[in-house]
Design a protein around this motif. Structure first.
Motif, mmCIF file in Angstrom:
data_model
loop_
_atom_site.group_PDB
_atom_site.id
_atom_site.type_symbol
_atom_site.label_atom_id
_atom_site.label_comp_id
_atom_site.label_asym_id
_atom_site.label_seq_id
_atom_site.Cartn_x
_atom_site.Cartn_y
_atom_site.Cartn_z
ATOM 1 N N ARG A 94 0.868 -1.177 0.000
ATOM 2 C CA ARG A 94 0.000 0.000 0.000
ATOM 3 C C ARG A 94 0.901 1.222 0.000
ATOM 4 O O ARG A 94 1.876 1.286 0.740
ATOM 5 N N GLY A 95 0.530 2.221 -0.794
ATOM 6 C CA GLY A 95 1.397 3.376 -0.949
ATOM 7 C C GLY A 95 2.506 3.047 -1.924
ATOM 8 O O GLY A 95 2.760 1.875 -2.236
ATOM 9 N N ARG B 288 -3.504 7.236 -5.082
ATOM 10 C CA ARG B 288 -3.246 8.078 -3.910
ATOM 11 C C ARG B 288 -4.445 8.168 -2.957
ATOM 12 O O ARG B 288 -4.283 8.052 -1.741
ATOM 13 N N HIS C 132 -5.068 5.911 0.279
ATOM 14 C CA HIS C 132 -4.387 6.043 1.565
ATOM 15 C C HIS C 132 -5.309 6.637 2.622
ATOM 16 O O HIS C 132 -5.047 6.503 3.820
ATOM 17 N N ASP D 248 2.102 11.435 2.704
ATOM 18 C CA ASP D 248 1.963 10.148 3.416
ATOM 19 C C ASP D 248 1.958 8.983 2.450
ATOM 20 O O ASP D 248 2.512 7.912 2.742
ATOM 21 N N PHE D 249 1.303 9.140 1.298
ATOM 22 C CA PHE D 249 1.176 8.052 0.330
ATOM 23 C C PHE D 249 2.541 7.543 -0.132
ATOM 24 O O PHE D 249 2.707 6.354 -0.412
#
Length: 381
Positions: free
Chosen positions: A98-99, A110, A113, A123-124
């Motif tokens: 993830r990400g 994106r 997330h 953050d992603f």
């Protein structure tokens, strides 16, 4: 656009707009974000509170420490994701992570997330989740009595060969299971790291069990650095295409996404270069800006191509029936309207001329050997 340029622009046109002020704040923090695609880290859409950066008037010159990648081990209950979308060619996929550390500003994944309580922005690309148990889960799911093999797609959401794969090796483990069970797989990536797994991919290709698509968004290294900062350089991707093709692995090139007025002029050149490197198929996807991605992409345009911002977004709306995004099946990948029609005809004409539309590789499913279920008695025959 540098901070001084933003200031100069504001002096010549009057008061500083909110967008210009935001761009100036973000560009002052560029050293901290070096190698990252997003310019901000707004809260996800499900959060009860939102973060809003505020300029306190101090133009500090000291550098902030660079953003570090954080990895969390995720323990999902299942690893094969199913879908019934009529406009994609597969009904199952695997996402090892993830990400994505590649930091592509245009990445339509994106907004996912936000489901983790994190921002689709920085953050992603800095707070990643590794599905370390993916290989074990896959083996268990493939051994289910009623499992029917069909092509598993990998890399359709986040890249399985992003930088953290070098240490995490989740994709390697998944590929080992698929190799051992003779299960067909289609892989999409932007990374030359896929060459590490030639020892598995080449034997699978001889049996008609694998094909690989390399996503080449631009051949301009400066543009690539701005919009996909930690992905492999364009020439590295083309070289990976060549080495995969020489190893007997069916390869395709994806011109994805096509961004109006940014990389649309490169369609024919990318296809020509990819064909020379051995690609036998090609595809494209029009830029998609769902949910928070619209604001992130707008920030990016303002920072890097402020003079094109209105033109680009106007063309984006023109292919989405006047909206910034339209998720309607049959339209979401290619769009509609005159501009989308023109892009489609250019792509088709170039692909036909280069012979990239004639050999759609179909993978075999009849060789599948289910894993031995651990709780069952071994077969005597």
């Amino acid at each position: 656009m540098a901070s001084s340029q933003v200031q100069a622009a504001s002096r010549s046109t009057g008061p500083v707009s909110a967008e210009q002020a935001a761009a100036e704040r973000e560009m002052r923090a560029d050293s901290r974000r070096r190698g990252r695609g997003a310019l901000s880290n707004a809260s996800g859409r499900f959060e009860p509170l939102s973060r809003q950066p505020e300029d306190d008037g101090w133009d500090l010159t000291e550098e902030l420490p660079p953003l570090k990648t954080e990895i969390t081990i995720e323990r999902p209950r299942h690893i094969i994701t199913r879908n019934d979308s009529p406009d994609i060619s597969f009904d199952r996929s695997i996402n090892p992570y993830r990400g994505c550390e590649h930091g592509c500003i245009y990445c339509f994944a994106r907004p996912t997330h936000a489901y983790m309580g994190l921002s689709p922005g920085l953050d992603f690309e800095t707070k990643l989740f590794s599905k370390a148990s993916a290989a074990n889960l896959l083996e268990r799911e493939l051994s289910a009595p009623r499992y029917q093999p069909k092509v598993i797609a990998i890399g359709t959401n986040t890249d399985p060969y992003q930088p953290i794969e070098r240490e995490q090796r989740v994709m390697r483990g998944v590929l080992e299971v698929l190799h051992r069970t003779k299960h067909p797989v289609a892989i999409v990536t932007k990374s030359a790291l896929i060459l590490r797994d030639l020892d598995l991919l080449a034997p699978m290709a001889k049996q008609g069990l694998v094909k690989v698509a390399l996503s080449v968004t631009t051949l301009d290294p400066l543009l690539a650095r701005k919009m996909e900062p930690r992905a492999a350089a364009p020439e590295k991707r083309l070289d990976a295409l060549k080495q995969l093709s020489e190893a007997g692995i069916p390869t395709a090139v994806l011109v994805a996404p096509i961004i109006p007025a940014i990389n649309d002029a490169e369609i024919e050149t990318i296809l020509t270069r990819a064909k020379a490197m051995g690609a036998t198929e090609a595809g494209y996807v029009m830029l998609r800006l769902p949910l928070e991605l619209h604001d992130l992409f707008r920030e990016w345009l303002l920072a890097h191509y402020p003079g094109k911002l209105r033109h680009v977004l106007s063309l984006v709306r023109s292919v989405r029936d006047g909206k910034i995004y339209d998720s309607t099946w049959g339209k979401r990948m290619t769009g509609s309207g005159p501009y989308a029609w023109m892009i489609g005809r250019r792509f088709e004409a170039a692909s036909e001329k280069l012979g990239l539309t004639r050999n759609k590789k179909k993978l075999r499913t009849d060789l599948f050997v289910p894993p031995q279920r651990g709780a069952e008695q071994l077969s005597l025959f």
